[in-house]
Design an enzyme around this catalytic site. Sequence first.
Site, PDB file in Angstrom:
ATOM      1  N   HIS A 269     -26.368  34.826 -15.128  1.00  0.00           N
ATOM      2  CA  HIS A 269     -26.024  34.470 -16.508  1.00  0.00           C
ATOM      3  C   HIS A 269     -24.601  34.874 -16.881  1.00  0.00           C
ATOM      4  CE1 HIS A 269     -26.498  38.696 -17.828  1.00  0.00           C
ATOM      5  NE2 HIS A 269     -27.502  38.720 -16.969  1.00  0.00           N
ATOM      6  N   ASP A 270     -23.951  33.985 -17.620  1.00  0.00           N
ATOM      7  CA  ASP A 270     -22.643  34.237 -18.238  1.00  0.00           C
ATOM      8  C   ASP A 270     -21.494  34.338 -17.239  1.00  0.00           C
ATOM      9  OD1 ASP A 270     -23.622  34.603 -21.097  1.00  0.00           O
ATOM     10  OD2 ASP A 270     -24.756  36.183 -20.082  1.00  0.00           O
TER      11      ASP A 270
ATOM     12  N   GLY B  51     -24.503  39.233 -13.451  1.00  0.00           N
ATOM     13  CA  GLY B  51     -24.088  38.603 -14.696  1.00  0.00           C
ATOM     14  C   GLY B  51     -22.661  38.917 -15.104  1.00  0.00           C
TER      15      GLY B  51
END
Length: 262
Positions: A121-122, A139
């Site tokens: 994520h991200d 992440g």
Amino acid sequence: MAQIHPTALVDPKARLDESVTVGAYTLIGPDVQIAAGTTVGPHCVIEGHTRIGRDNRIFQFGSIGAAPQDKKYAGEPTELVIGDRNTIREFCTFNRGTAQDGGVTRIGDDNWLMAYVHIAHDCIIGNKTIFANNAQLAGHVEVGDWVIFGGFTVVHQFVKFGAHCMTSMGSIVFQDVPPFVMASGNTAQATGLNSEGLKRRGFAPERIGVVKQMYRSLYRKGLTLDQAKAEIAAQREAVPEAAGDVDLMLDFLTASTRGIVR
């Protein structure tokens, strides 16, 4: 109509260009958008708010756009955005962003992502990168253009990679890797320059010479980081055609929050 295998399950709300091809037993969710020329192999799952650009090749068994592996995630409508002309090989897993960051995981253009790559994520991935088999990003990792990850590279969250840098196979990376630098080991340390990569990309000898000088300032002279940055800045005037390379290095060093590999 898109060319969808009869065994594939594509939600009628999904937006697929008429030139998209979808293989057998693939599942595509309602919030997915796929642009012209992209091919999706069999047994893939593409879900969530996921936007995929033009002329990508997604091979079989990929998981694209799943919820982030973050215990704080509470179902917010975050995104995964993939650019154009990427090659995504078997068993890749790319997750959406989180509300605690920008809400988007982003992959640029012309990237080569080999089997079993994980992008958490991200993460923000630039253009023309290469991820060898089993490269794994936690992440919030940021990856510049032309970066190369050796197979089984594992990256801690929030690490940044400058343009044109490279890791060797099996590297464990906890700190930022500056532009042009090769990193290797567990834990990863700077081991030289990605000189061959710069030659292949058309860097003139004068520019490569400046990159070597910057590396010496950072790693070979025993300077503090501030002293090294001052010495690097002087190279801008000495070789004007390398001014962009100097600025790239200085901007990276200034933005680094985890410290650089040593």
